[in-house]
Design an enzyme around this catalytic site. Structure first.
Site, PDB file in Angstrom:
ATOM      1  N   SER A 175      -3.264  11.143 -11.681  1.00 28.56           N
ATOM      2  CA  SER A 175      -2.494  11.440 -12.598  1.00 28.56           C
ATOM      3  C   SER A 175      -1.907  12.796 -12.506  1.00 28.56           C
ATOM      4  O   SER A 175      -2.662  13.559 -11.620  1.00 28.56           O
ATOM      5  CB  SER A 175      -3.140  11.348 -14.150  1.00 28.56           C
ATOM      6  OG  SER A 175      -3.666  10.218 -14.304  1.00 28.56           O
TER       7      SER A 175
HETATM    8  N1  SAH Z   1      -8.175   9.577 -14.000  1.00 32.16           N
HETATM    9  C1  SAH Z   1      -7.850   8.857 -12.498  1.00 32.16           C
HETATM   10  C2  SAH Z   1      -6.415   7.768 -12.623  1.00 32.16           C
HETATM   11  C3  SAH Z   1      -6.648   6.754 -12.136  1.00 32.16           C
HETATM   12  S1  SAH Z   1      -5.347   5.686 -12.361  1.00 32.16           S
HETATM   13  C4  SAH Z   1      -7.631   9.832 -11.477  1.00 32.16           C
HETATM   14  O1  SAH Z   1      -7.972  11.041 -11.869  1.00 32.16           O
HETATM   15  O2  SAH Z   1      -7.455   9.458 -10.335  1.00 32.16           O
HETATM   16  C5  SAH Z   1      -5.959   4.619 -13.439  1.00 32.16           C
HETATM   17  C6  SAH Z   1      -7.220   3.670 -12.961  1.00 32.16           C
HETATM   18  O3  SAH Z   1      -7.451   2.826 -13.885  1.00 32.16           O
HETATM   19  C7  SAH Z   1      -7.067   2.799 -11.773  1.00 32.16           C
HETATM   20  O4  SAH Z   1      -7.673   3.159 -10.721  1.00 32.16           O
HETATM   21  C8  SAH Z   1      -6.978   1.391 -12.253  1.00 32.16           C
HETATM   22  O5  SAH Z   1      -7.661   0.624 -11.187  1.00 32.16           O
HETATM   23  C9  SAH Z   1      -8.061   1.772 -13.327  1.00 32.16           C
HETATM   24  N2  SAH Z   1      -7.978   0.571 -14.400  1.00 32.16           N
HETATM   25  C10 SAH Z   1      -7.070  -0.191 -14.850  1.00 32.16           C
HETATM   26  N3  SAH Z   1      -7.696  -1.058 -15.782  1.00 32.16           N
HETATM   27  C11 SAH Z   1      -8.831  -0.864 -15.793  1.00 32.16           C
HETATM   28  C12 SAH Z   1     -10.114  -1.470 -16.597  1.00 32.16           C
HETATM   29  N4  SAH Z   1      -9.848  -2.364 -17.335  1.00 32.16           N
HETATM   30  N5  SAH Z   1     -11.243  -0.811 -16.530  1.00 32.16           N
HETATM   31  C13 SAH Z   1     -11.498   0.134 -15.792  1.00 32.16           C
HETATM   32  N6  SAH Z   1     -10.516   0.652 -14.711  1.00 32.16           N
HETATM   33  C14 SAH Z   1      -9.299   0.079 -14.861  1.00 32.16           C
END
Ligand code: SAH
Length: 275
Positions: A119
């Site tokens: 993000s």
């Molecule tokens: N906070 C992260 C952002 C990653 S993007 C960072 O700093 O990099 C959001 C993430 O949420 C993705 O990796 C995706 O695979 C995950 N995601 C989506 N649905 C999810 C779920 N039901 N449980 C766990 N992770 C999930």
């Protein structure tokens, strides 16, 4: 009187001490000596440049690049000193692929593999500020849905006593573990699983923060939130075309939940199951 830094070896330290935004307590996780600061590091631009003219290393070890990012976040309206401090302490460039390192301190989301993104710092700090809700000191236990590359989890670990972070994609769960190893954050617990179910073993949580947006907030999250706790998550706006999302802030009070929909955001979709 402002002392002239002894160039270049002390530059990093001197900047860190003199900047108003590097406030708060010393964070041991990143307070290790900086190995090599090339003289050019101080002049590294945070905007993408056509030709990278950094003779030695990539210059991102310098705290000056983070200080500049933090100053921009403050200019955008982030005012919680602990959030600003945590954003300045975690090295975002260690969480992105080497080809993207020059953009690590831009206010932009970047690909982290498997179709997911890290993000934007502006959104991370905004959500963390909302999550802390003006409190001073550390929050208690916090649950993060969507570890991704582990960047936000690392920032969170400086703001909460315990952080549980769940990722549904095995590849990213493993990547986050690798990315976070150098920080040795004893209060950060990485979990592999479907975050839509929350993580009941760590409940109740002082805060829950989601990095992926769904149609609605799963009931498990509300159930696992402590009374007095706050949930911050992107949600697909009701009636919106093309899956437009907005930030939802949900407070669990003794009399039920109170919700507010804030500004539009763009997050990857919340999906169920693991892969
Ligand atoms: N906070 C992260 C952002 C990653 S993007 C960072 O700093 O990099 C959001 C993430 O949420 C993705 O990796 C995706 O695979 C995950 N995601 C989506 N649905 C999810 C779920 N039901 N449980 C766990 N992770 C999930």
């Amino acid at each position: 009187m402002k002392q002239r830094p002894s160039f270049p070896a002390k530059l990093d330290d001197t900047l860190a001490r003199n900047r108003p935004n590097t406030v708060g307590k010393v964070v041991t996780a990143t307070s290790k000596p900086v190995a090599h600061i090339a003289p050019a590091a101080a002049a590294v631009h945070t905007r993408p440049v056509a030709v990278a003219v950094v003779p030695k290393g990539h210059g991102m070890e310098s705290s000056a690049v983070r200080t500049r990012m933090v100053q921009k976040l403050a200019a955008q309206g982030i005012s919680d000193p602990q959030v600003l401090h945590a954003m300045g302490a975690i090295e975002r460039h260690r969480f992105v692929d080497s080809a993207l390192i020059n953009q690590a301190y831009e206010d932009t989301s970047l690909p982290i593999g498997l179709g997911q993104t890290i993000s934007k710092p502006g959104v991370v700090s905004r959500m963390l500020e909302l999550m802390r809700n003006g409190q001073t000191g550390q929050l208690g236990r916090v649950l993060e849905i969507g570890t991704g590359c582990g960047y936000q989890a690392a920032v969170l670990s400086l703001l909460a006593t315990e952080v549980y972070s769940i990722e549904r994609l095995r590849g990213l769960h493993d990547k986050a573990r690798d990315n976070l190893r150098h920080l040795r954050l004893a209060n950060l617990h990485l979990l592999f699983g479907d975050g839509m179910e929350g993580y009941a073993k760590g409940a109740p949580y002082a805060a829950i923060i989601a990095a992926a947006g769904g149609e609605a907030v799963p009931q498990a999250w509300v159930d696992q939130l402590a009374v007095g706790g706050r949930l911050v998550a992107p949600v697909v706006t009701v009636g919106a075309t093309g899956g437009a999302q907005a930030l939802l802030v949900l407070d669990k009070t003794p009399n039920g939940v109170r919700q507010a929909i804030l500004e539009a955001v763009h997050f990857v979709p919340l999906k169920s199951g693991v892969a």
